[in-house]
Design an enzyme around this catalytic site. Sequence first.
Site, PDB file in Angstrom:
ATOM      1  N   LYS A 168       0.869  -1.181   0.000  1.00 32.39           N
ATOM      2  CA  LYS A 168       0.000   0.000   0.000  1.00 32.39           C
ATOM      3  C   LYS A 168       0.901   1.224   0.000  1.00 32.39           C
ATOM      4  CE  LYS A 168      -4.144   1.981   1.932  1.00 32.39           C
ATOM      5  NZ  LYS A 168      -3.780   3.378   1.953  1.00 32.39           N
TER       6      LYS A 168
ATOM      7  N   ARG B  18      -7.830  11.803  -7.216  1.00 32.57           N
ATOM      8  CA  ARG B  18      -8.979  11.023  -6.777  1.00 32.57           C
ATOM      9  C   ARG B  18     -10.096  11.945  -6.273  1.00 32.57           C
ATOM     10  NH1 ARG B  18     -10.197   8.890  -1.632  1.00 32.57           N
ATOM     11  NH2 ARG B  18     -11.739   7.241  -1.795  1.00 32.57           N
TER      12      ARG B  18
HETATM   13  S1  IVH Z   1      -6.543  -0.239  -4.852  1.00 33.69           S
HETATM   14  C1  IVH Z   1     -10.793  -0.471  -4.517  1.00 33.69           C
HETATM   15  N1  IVH Z   1      -3.990  -0.641  -4.399  1.00 33.69           N
HETATM   16  O1  IVH Z   1      -5.202   3.604  -1.020  1.00 33.69           O
HETATM   17  C2  IVH Z   1      -9.404  -0.344  -4.780  1.00 33.69           C
HETATM   18  N2  IVH Z   1      -4.976   1.339  -3.592  1.00 33.69           N
HETATM   19  O2  IVH Z   1      -7.586   3.690   0.750  1.00 33.69           O
HETATM   20  C3  IVH Z   1      -8.861   0.912  -4.280  1.00 33.69           C
HETATM   21  N3  IVH Z   1      -3.446   2.821  -2.440  1.00 33.69           N
HETATM   22  O3  IVH Z   1      -7.142   5.787  -2.876  1.00 33.69           O
HETATM   23  C4  IVH Z   1      -7.516   1.193  -4.675  1.00 33.69           C
HETATM   24  N4  IVH Z   1      -1.651   1.579  -2.656  1.00 33.69           N
HETATM   25  O4  IVH Z   1      -4.719   5.656  -3.522  1.00 33.69           O
HETATM   26  C5  IVH Z   1      -5.038   0.169  -4.229  1.00 33.69           C
HETATM   27  N5  IVH Z   1      -1.750  -1.110  -4.068  1.00 33.69           N
HETATM   28  C6  IVH Z   1      -2.780  -0.298  -3.921  1.00 33.69           C
HETATM   29  C7  IVH Z   1      -2.669   0.931  -3.248  1.00 33.69           C
HETATM   30  C8  IVH Z   1      -3.803   1.723  -3.114  1.00 33.69           C
HETATM   31  C9  IVH Z   1      -2.135   2.719  -2.187  1.00 33.69           C
HETATM   32  C10 IVH Z   1      -4.306   3.952  -2.049  1.00 33.69           C
HETATM   33  C11 IVH Z   1      -5.188   4.430  -3.165  1.00 33.69           C
HETATM   34  C12 IVH Z   1      -6.568   4.566  -2.604  1.00 33.69           C
HETATM   35  C13 IVH Z   1      -6.366   4.379  -1.157  1.00 33.69           C
HETATM   36  C14 IVH Z   1      -7.560   3.660  -0.611  1.00 33.69           C
END
Ligand code: IVH
Length: 671
Positions: free
Chosen positions: A120, A141
């Site tokens: 993440k 976003r």
């Molecule tokens: S997936 C439904 N993958 O976390 C899927 N998000 O709390 C949503 N983020 O706004 C996103 N690393 O900016 C995804 N490997 C990752 C991520 C990631 C960071 C952030 C993303 C999102 C936030 C959600």
Amino acid sequence: MPTPDKKVIDRIQGLREQINYHNYRYYVLDNPEISDAEYDRLFDELSGLEKKHPDLITPDSPTQRVGATPLEEFKTVRHSLPMLSLNKATSEAEFLDFHRKVLELSKPGEKKIRYTVEPKFDGLAVELVFNSGIFALGSTRGDGVVGEDVTLNVRTIKSIPLRLMGKPNPDLIEVRGEVIMNKEDFERLNKNREKMGQPLFANPRNAAAGSVRQLDPKVTSTRPLNLFAHGTGRVEGKRLANHWDSILYLKELGLKISQYVELCESVEQVKAYYEKILGLRNDLPYEIDGIVIKVNEFSLQEKMGEISRSPRWAVAWKFPAQQEHTRVKDIIVSVGRTGALTPVAMLEPVRVGGAEVSRASLHNEDEIEKKDVRIGDTVVIQRAGDVIPEVVKVVDSKRTGKERKFTMPDRCPVCGSKAERPLGEALHRCTGIACPAQIKENLAHFVSKEAMDMDGLGYKFLEQMVDKKIIQDQADLYFLKREDLMKMERMGDKLAENLLNAINESRSPSLTNLIYALGIRNVGYHLAGVLAKHFKSIDNLAQQTTEDLTQIHEIGPIVAESIYNFFHNPKNLRVLEKLRKGGVKFPAEKVETRVISLSGKTFVLTGGLDSFTRDEARKVIEDMGGRVSSSVSKKTDYVVVGKDPGSKYDSALKLGIQTLDEKDFKEMIGK
Ligand code: IVH
């Protein structure tokens, strides 16, 4: 202009392909094939040819990343599919809960659940739209539904291809990812900013977000940003069945993908992955704050759906906040823009999760008392993702008895005025109206990017100007002459000229920026925008009562009072007047339907009016929300003075109440 022959066209085409390829090797794969000098030679040759044949320049040419002029503001973009957020798990048990729900929701049918797992990233979420392989739109976003159009800034990020690689290209693909700044680059950037006296970024995430949300793409282009793609939005012209395939596909198209994406077949594998990434965390060049676990099959994702803007098929398993022990060398008191005195723990420098921490706010007297932090104590410091470092607790076992208790001073440490703790507040405030610390902080706020945006005017310069008494308030900046600037240390002709230009350019702010710049207590950038939209001009805003202000959805009584007080403080009114005199244009956003309200205003009538009887005048005032009183007191807002006025007129003059003649009064009520 020379007509290009086929050879030139082919050479340009060939150079672009080579440069794009080497960009990819360098920025996406971190594995360059040629030296910087060789790369520069190719780039210079292409630039030279394009200069000679400007009609052959295409927007996706690698020379065209930067070049646009600064924007006034960002346009908004509606995402075609909402950009969701993630539910969090903070322990193994919570992750297992998630898994149990996935099993339940997948019934009947699915037996084996596979998860894609990835780091993440701690950055700024963006969406990139590619039409037939050409980069067309980049947006933040935002609230998930509507974001800001940051296309010109995102174009400057070298790990984002302006033209996708794979053939054939999809008709349309929306790529979602995270813009990040590496820890090392972040520290270098901050060091430079410190040298220039510019405000520092709190962490790499803020630096990345601040750089993308820049109105001038030239500035963004100087910031070392990176993009990790982690998913797709809408895709047309290509079938993808699961998340893993979409990640592989993004990689094929030339986007940067984390090397740590894995496909797990069991919860045991996910747990092992969590441990592995947690162990790697501090060695990664960028910040991560957990792992993201996604159900792999799109069909299953669809079946499970989402709830309150978070998918039920994904979860962010967060890492614990990073903690370290260090010693409190001292507790000092800093003075903010509004005179708030904040105790700050000065620490033995310590690295917490890749960033050096040497100070941590202790917030206020009550907080120090509650945690019983003393000078000399060993404390636990914590830094959680984007959160500013904090003192978690004292390590009691390290107490020696030599620690000293701290008490808030009863005088401002900067100007020596009395410091008071107003009833019901947790903060001590400096009561000095000419406190240099407050003036400096106010100035720093005034010149900042989202306020008057005076580029290059860093804190060190403002500090000198106040100390040398060259300026005393914000408006004085607009009366600065070259000679004044030359009195400062490290000032040269060129720099002075740049600063004067920056000051000059700031004379036409947007209304939002101007309201924000004034530094009204409790009015941040967002609220400044709300006020600008509703009231359309400073003059109109200044006339609102607290009741008028609280009519607005986002404004509560405390904020309303701050605004009201601000515009009823003679010192502020003087600064506003001086700003006007200094040539600052007060933008009057067109007022289409002027709603006049006298709500909350008390009038006293004296003498005869030509166009109204006493009762008519009273009725007009009351219809517009005002009140008419029979005698003048300090609470009276206006005395309307007609022919042969009585003693009420004298009282008005004595108490300094504003008087209106019949013409003024008619103007006020819009007649
Ligand atoms: S997936 C439904 N993958 O976390 C899927 N998000 O709390 C949503 N983020 O706004 C996103 N690393 O900016 C995804 N490997 C990752 C991520 C990631 C960071 C952030 C993303 C999102 C936030 C959600």
